[in-house]
Design a protein around this motif. Sequence first.
Motif, PDB file in Angstrom:
ATOM      1  N   LYS A  95      14.157 -19.681  -5.627  1.00  0.00           N
ATOM      2  CA  LYS A  95      14.383 -21.110  -5.879  1.00  0.00           C
ATOM      3  C   LYS A  95      13.454 -21.962  -5.012  1.00  0.00           C
ATOM      4  CE  LYS A  95      19.176 -21.192  -7.478  1.00  0.00           C
ATOM      5  NZ  LYS A  95      20.509 -21.804  -7.231  1.00  0.00           N
ATOM      6  N   TYR A  96      13.305 -21.577  -3.770  1.00  0.00           N
ATOM      7  CA  TYR A  96      12.295 -22.204  -2.934  1.00  0.00           C
ATOM      8  C   TYR A  96      11.629 -21.134  -2.091  1.00  0.00           C
ATOM      9  CZ  TYR A  96      16.923 -23.174  -0.788  1.00  0.00           C
ATOM     10  OH  TYR A  96      18.224 -23.123  -0.377  1.00  0.00           O
ATOM     11  N   ALA A  97      10.442 -21.448  -1.592  1.00  0.00           N
ATOM     12  CA  ALA A  97       9.570 -20.416  -1.032  1.00  0.00           C
ATOM     13  C   ALA A  97       9.970 -19.971   0.361  1.00  0.00           C
ATOM     14  CB  ALA A  97       8.127 -20.927  -1.017  1.00  0.00           C
ATOM     15  N   ALA A  98      10.513 -20.887   1.145  1.00  0.00           N
ATOM     16  CA  ALA A  98      10.828 -20.567   2.532  1.00  0.00           C
ATOM     17  C   ALA A  98      11.854 -21.551   3.075  1.00  0.00           C
ATOM     18  CB  ALA A  98       9.559 -20.610   3.392  1.00  0.00           C
ATOM     19  N   THR A  99      12.547 -21.114   4.103  1.00  0.00           N
ATOM     20  CA  THR A  99      13.423 -22.020   4.847  1.00  0.00           C
ATOM     21  C   THR A  99      13.257 -21.718   6.332  1.00  0.00           C
ATOM     22  OG1 THR A  99      15.674 -22.914   5.020  1.00  0.00           O
ATOM     23  CG2 THR A  99      15.481 -20.523   4.864  1.00  0.00           C
ATOM     24  N   VAL A 100      13.563 -22.697   7.152  1.00  0.00           N
ATOM     25  CA  VAL A 100      13.520 -22.516   8.601  1.00  0.00           C
ATOM     26  C   VAL A 100      14.957 -22.428   9.099  1.00  0.00           C
ATOM     27  CG1 VAL A 100      12.741 -23.449  10.811  1.00  0.00           C
ATOM     28  CG2 VAL A 100      11.343 -23.786   8.751  1.00  0.00           C
ATOM     29  N   MET A 101      15.317 -21.275   9.638  1.00  0.00           N
ATOM     30  CA  MET A 101      16.694 -21.033  10.050  1.00  0.00           C
ATOM     31  C   MET A 101      17.017 -21.725  11.369  1.00  0.00           C
ATOM     32  SD  MET A 101      18.682 -17.380  10.583  1.00  0.00           S
ATOM     33  CE  MET A 101      18.833 -17.086   8.812  1.00  0.00           C
ATOM     34  N   GLN A 102      18.191 -22.380  11.379  1.00  0.00           N
ATOM     35  CA  GLN A 102      18.786 -22.907  12.609  1.00  0.00           C
ATOM     36  C   GLN A 102      19.954 -21.998  13.001  1.00  0.00           C
ATOM     37  OE1 GLN A 102      19.044 -27.453  12.657  1.00  0.00           O
ATOM     38  NE2 GLN A 102      19.527 -26.929  10.547  1.00  0.00           N
ATOM     39  N   PHE A 103      20.528 -22.241  14.180  1.00  0.00           N
ATOM     40  CA  PHE A 103      21.580 -21.377  14.691  1.00  0.00           C
ATOM     41  C   PHE A 103      22.781 -22.204  15.179  1.00  0.00           C
ATOM     42  CE2 PHE A 103      17.584 -19.135  14.921  1.00  0.00           C
ATOM     43  CZ  PHE A 103      17.901 -17.913  14.348  1.00  0.00           C
TER      44      PHE A 103
END
Length: 346
Positions: free
Chosen positions: A283-291
């Motif tokens: 659906k989308y190419a990348a995400t930046v994970m938070q914690f």
Amino acid sequence: MAHHYTVRRRGRPRRSRPVPTLLLVGTMLLGAAACGGNQASTEGRRTGKVTIGLVTKTETNPFFVALREAAQDAAKRKDAKLIALSGKFDGDNEGQVNAVESLIARHVRGILITPSNTTGILGAIAEARRQGILVIALDTATDPENAAAATYATDNFKAGRLQGAYVRAVLGRRDPKLFMLDGTEGSTVSQQRHDGFLSGFGTTDDSPAIRGRAITNGDRNRGQTAMENLLQRTSDVNSVYTINEPVADGAYTALAARGLDDRVTVGSIDGGCEGVRDVRAGKYAATVMQFPVRMADLGVAAVTEFARHGKKPSGFTDTGTQLITDKPVQGLASRDTGWGLRHCWG
């Protein structure tokens, strides 16, 4: 003070007078004062039960749901009690002010807050601290940062920069044609992610590469509507910045409805389990994970440490970011969705 009365040798003894009412009232007030005050109740000190307040921006956004659940779990492990409140929507400063005032009245020992308005909440925070309550910012720093005792949060500029650098790398030699779906107007987090994206993407706010922009308040439905409206103006787009994963999902829905999803690279920020699955599904190419779990654990631990041992935290603690994609690009460290699903939240 005791009163002594003399009994006459002859005649009837005089009756003792009742204790003055004012003396009785004074005694009661002293007793009440010993149990009250602005600190935690005597019962709370005696049992070691620490009461902690949590104020999030909303109660429905998956990120804040995960943050609240993690704080509840952490409080349980620490034998503490958590009172969770929130604004009605992202940007609801008045709702957050009311929540802080409610927590002050309930004599919590500490307040963990994700401020919607980083300056509008300052008065309420100052009053809480004046009354001896430890205030810690989670996810979003106050402005100025030292208005709260400490901050446990994502470096949001860095998160935005990672998204921007990735999306630009995927485009390669193609000229960028960019839509920007921002969060809440006036929000520090929204601005930091926006500025970070532009930095990583290698462009500026006045660039002709930006073909359209919209405010979404971090909401999926508003993200979809915003994308639909932008596509009515032009479908000549090859890249999209999104403030978070709900907005990215809404944007994808609108793009797919026009048959454009395979032509457009969408990036995002959050790292929720649903978002990681969306990246895996394409659906989308990348995400930046938070914690957020790390934020909650650190915040609850700091309040209990303060309440039981008087130790106060200070400064900004970066709780981390990680680029998640199944299509890595050269020069950017990333993890695949398998790793993401083992470390995601929600």
